[in-house]
Design an enzyme around this catalytic site. Structure first.
Site, PDB file in Angstrom:
ATOM      1  N   ASP A  29      33.246  25.937   9.890  1.00 19.40           N
ATOM      2  CA  ASP A  29      32.801  25.450   8.594  1.00 19.40           C
ATOM      3  C   ASP A  29      31.274  25.472   8.626  1.00 19.40           C
ATOM      4  O   ASP A  29      30.671  25.077   9.635  1.00 19.40           O
ATOM      5  CB  ASP A  29      33.316  24.012   8.393  1.00 19.40           C
ATOM      6  CG  ASP A  29      33.170  23.553   6.953  1.00 19.40           C
ATOM      7  OD1 ASP A  29      32.034  23.526   6.444  1.00 19.40           O
ATOM      8  OD2 ASP A  29      34.198  23.216   6.338  1.00 19.40           O
TER       9      ASP A  29
ATOM     10  N   HIS B 100      38.396  20.788   3.130  1.00 19.42           N
ATOM     11  CA  HIS B 100      37.740  21.754   4.040  1.00 19.42           C
ATOM     12  C   HIS B 100      38.674  22.388   5.077  1.00 19.42           C
ATOM     13  O   HIS B 100      38.709  23.616   5.191  1.00 19.42           O
ATOM     14  CB  HIS B 100      36.559  21.093   4.756  1.00 19.42           C
ATOM     15  CG  HIS B 100      35.348  20.947   3.882  1.00 19.42           C
ATOM     16  ND1 HIS B 100      34.154  21.573   4.137  1.00 19.42           N
ATOM     17  CD2 HIS B 100      35.156  20.254   2.732  1.00 19.42           C
ATOM     18  CE1 HIS B 100      33.280  21.266   3.192  1.00 19.42           C
ATOM     19  NE2 HIS B 100      33.866  20.461   2.329  1.00 19.42           N
TER      20      HIS B 100
HETATM   21  C1  U2F Z   1      35.429  18.631  -1.455  1.00 18.73           C
HETATM   22  O1  U2F Z   1      36.331  18.750  -2.525  1.00 18.73           O
HETATM   23  P1  U2F Z   1      37.789  18.212  -2.814  1.00 18.73           P
HETATM   24  O2  U2F Z   1      38.692  18.563  -1.711  1.00 18.73           O
HETATM   25  O3  U2F Z   1      37.806  16.810  -3.252  1.00 18.73           O
HETATM   26  O4  U2F Z   1      38.122  19.071  -4.170  1.00 18.73           O
HETATM   27  P2  U2F Z   1      38.308  20.609  -4.418  1.00 18.73           P
HETATM   28  O5  U2F Z   1      37.277  21.462  -3.766  1.00 18.73           O
HETATM   29  O6  U2F Z   1      38.410  20.744  -5.868  1.00 18.73           O
HETATM   30  O7  U2F Z   1      39.682  20.932  -3.725  1.00 18.73           O
HETATM   31  C2  U2F Z   1      40.850  20.211  -3.978  1.00 18.73           C
HETATM   32  C3  U2F Z   1      42.006  21.083  -3.496  1.00 18.73           C
HETATM   33  O8  U2F Z   1      43.186  20.297  -3.407  1.00 18.73           O
HETATM   34  C4  U2F Z   1      44.227  20.871  -4.170  1.00 18.73           C
HETATM   35  C5  U2F Z   1      43.532  21.776  -5.187  1.00 18.73           C
HETATM   36  C6  U2F Z   1      42.282  22.244  -4.441  1.00 18.73           C
HETATM   37  O9  U2F Z   1      42.546  23.421  -3.690  1.00 18.73           O
HETATM   38  O10 U2F Z   1      44.367  22.827  -5.576  1.00 18.73           O
HETATM   39  N1  U2F Z   1      45.018  19.822  -4.843  1.00 18.73           N
HETATM   40  C7  U2F Z   1      46.337  20.049  -5.109  1.00 18.73           C
HETATM   41  O11 U2F Z   1      46.887  21.116  -4.813  1.00 18.73           O
HETATM   42  N2  U2F Z   1      47.068  19.059  -5.712  1.00 18.73           N
HETATM   43  C8  U2F Z   1      46.524  17.877  -6.084  1.00 18.73           C
HETATM   44  O12 U2F Z   1      47.267  17.056  -6.615  1.00 18.73           O
HETATM   45  C9  U2F Z   1      45.158  17.642  -5.828  1.00 18.73           C
HETATM   46  C10 U2F Z   1      44.428  18.654  -5.208  1.00 18.73           C
HETATM   47  C11 U2F Z   1      34.148  18.058  -2.032  1.00 18.73           C
HETATM   48  F1  U2F Z   1      34.371  16.785  -2.489  1.00 18.73           F
HETATM   49  C12 U2F Z   1      33.643  18.955  -3.157  1.00 18.73           C
HETATM   50  O13 U2F Z   1      32.476  18.418  -3.699  1.00 18.73           O
HETATM   51  C13 U2F Z   1      33.425  20.378  -2.628  1.00 18.73           C
HETATM   52  O14 U2F Z   1      33.071  21.225  -3.681  1.00 18.73           O
HETATM   53  C14 U2F Z   1      34.698  20.877  -1.955  1.00 18.73           C
HETATM   54  C15 U2F Z   1      34.547  22.246  -1.335  1.00 18.73           C
HETATM   55  O15 U2F Z   1      33.620  22.229  -0.303  1.00 18.73           O
HETATM   56  O16 U2F Z   1      35.162  19.958  -0.956  1.00 18.73           O
END
Ligand code: U2F
Length: 455
Positions: A116, A20
């Protein structure tokens, strides 16, 4: 500040968990570049700010740290949302007093509040300050709808109870969404502890978002037109401004490719590699990690797996050493995901269905295998499989060796089903790139957003 006269002062409140704050700061960087006369005061916890503000500074973004609410010396018990609950206990007061500090230091009152969307109490603070509230939704539109219509869903659920099971599809449960399964609703809508701080925050977000001057979302309107239409009728100003990964010029410098993922991919065949990552906060249970590892070895699928050091300990004995030695795989604690997905060698993304991951996969045209873990992820995975047809939801909902082998074979093969997925995701990829192009819908919407914060 190079002599630039600052005419506006905008407060930005981050929800300091998972991806976030990164995505909110990326948006603020974009706004700061488009509106150089605006000064942004960015509020987040010390821990997240430290990670976010590492390398590149930005003239017109000031960093402010707020407390995470964790009592001095407290040792985390490993309970779900423990850190979030502590933060929520102090958030409103912390932001409120932070604003006073920033106004005093800068010598300028706030003219706008960007937060947010989770931080629903921003509606009250903006009202007290008599300024507009701009809410950023980092997840998708469809899951957002479930929070907006939580009261309606609860009402209909109490009528339907007994006559339907959680896996039945319910048509027209909420406007703009043709069909939904109760089991896919985020925890806290009808299942789970409805009074937990997290569930209550999401419920209040749904009730308060119509008070926002503008709701901006990291998506593009062509992706889910019916839901966009409905949300546009509910909100004062609903702006799809994404996908943010495709307007990366202002994104925070991603960590460098410390583990040489890209050069490893350079030596793989086009479309052959499974990229595996479950986002920034959650991970499937150990037995499922073992199942993935076994499936990769048994199908001889080349893979790049981003998994933190703690979770790596659950992988089968010798798996990392074996696959590294024979060159079939690479296990890293972090990968430059957007570049990995963009690489020609990447053929499938095994993901939790986090919204950013889904959008990034679409932006690169890579089909997905989804294993949702929590929150909006089941709805996102449903969209991937059932609505857009650009991937599969792992059969049975959990990784087993057999189902993972089948899913990998299905998506990576050259048969008609895989071809269809690739064609459909190719169409969405084009629409996403068009949306952020010179005359695209997201580009236009972003200009409107700049108007709102400079007004
Ligand atoms: C929460 O989500 P997360 O942060 O767990 O997962 P994503 O929305 O998919 O975002 C992960 C980001 O981290 C980056 C990737 C994404 O931009 O490119 N990343 C990376 O660059 N290298 C890595 O090795 C691992 C990740 C929540 F859990 C979800 O349910 C929601 O949908 C989301 C959005 O609100 O937030």
């Amino acid at each position: 500040n190079g002599g630039t006269v600052r005419t506006r002062h905008v407060a930005v409140f981050a929800f300091p968990f998972a991806s976030h704050p990164t995505h909110l700061l990326n948006l603020v960087r974009r706004l700061a570049a488009a509106a150089p006369t605006v000064l942004f005061s960015f509020f987040s916890t010390e821990r997240t700010n430290r990670a976010l503000f590492t390398k590149r500074g930005c003239d017109n973004i000031l960093r402010y740290d707020v407390s995470d609410g964790i009592p001095e010396g407290y040792v985390m018990q490993g309970k779900i949302h423990e850190d979030i609950n502590y933060f929520l206990g102090v958030a409103k007061e912390e932001f409120k007093s932070g604003v006073q500090v920033a106004e005093k230091e800068v010598g300028m009152k706030m003219s706008c509040l960007v937060s947010d969307a989770f931080l629903w109490f921003s509606a009250d603070l903006a009202k007290e300050l008599n300024i507009p509230w701009v809410a950023l939704r980092t997840g998708g539109a469809r899951s957002l709808s479930t929070h907006l219509y939580t009261d309606l869903i609860r009402e209909k659920y109490s009528e339907l109870k007994g006559s339907i099971g959680p896996n039945d599809e319910i048509a027209n449960l909420i406007p703009g969404v043709e069909s939904i399964r109760l089991a896919d609703l985020p925890i806290g809508v009808i299942f789970g502890d409805l009074d937990s701080p997290f569930a209550s925050m999401m419920h209040k977000m749904g009730r308060n978002l119509t008070r926002a001057t503008t709701v901006a979302i990291n998506s593009f309107q062509e992706l889910d037109p019916d839901v966009t239409k409905n949300l546009s009728s509910l909100f004062n100003n609903f702006l799809n401004i994404g996908p943010s990964n495709l307007v990366s010029k202002h994104n925070s410098p991603s960590k460098p490719d410390e583990f040489s993922c890209i050069s490893w991919l350079d030596n793989q065949n086009p479309g052959s590699v499974a990229y595996i990552s479950f986002g920034t906060k959650f991970c499937p249970p150990p037995n499922e990690l073992v199942a993935i590892a076994e499936a990769l070895e048994s199908t001889k699928t080349p893979f790049l797996w981003s998994i933190n050091k703690d979770s790596q300990t659950h992988l089968p004995l010798g798996f990392v050493e074996r696959t590294t030695a024979n060159g079939s795989g690479k296990v890293v604690p972090w990968a430059p995901q957007v570049q990995v997905l963009d690489h020609i060698a990447t053929g499938v993304f095994v993901t939790h269905g986090g919204w950013n991951s889904v959008l990034e996969s679409i932006g690169s045209g890579v089909p997905m295998i989804c294993r949702p873990l929590i929150g909006d992820q089941p709805i996102n995975s449903w969209m991937v499989e059932r609505v857009w047809g650009i991937g599969v939801w792992i059969e049975g909902g959990k990784f087993t060796k057999h189902e993972t082998c089948c899913a990998l074979e299905q998506v990576l093969s050259v048969d008609a089903s895989s071809k269809g997925m690739k064609e459909r995701i190719g169409v969405l990829k084009d629409l996403a790139h068009k949306a952020v192009g010179p005359n695209g819908s997201s580009t236009q919407n972003f200009k409107t957003l700049v108007d709102v914060i400079t007004r």
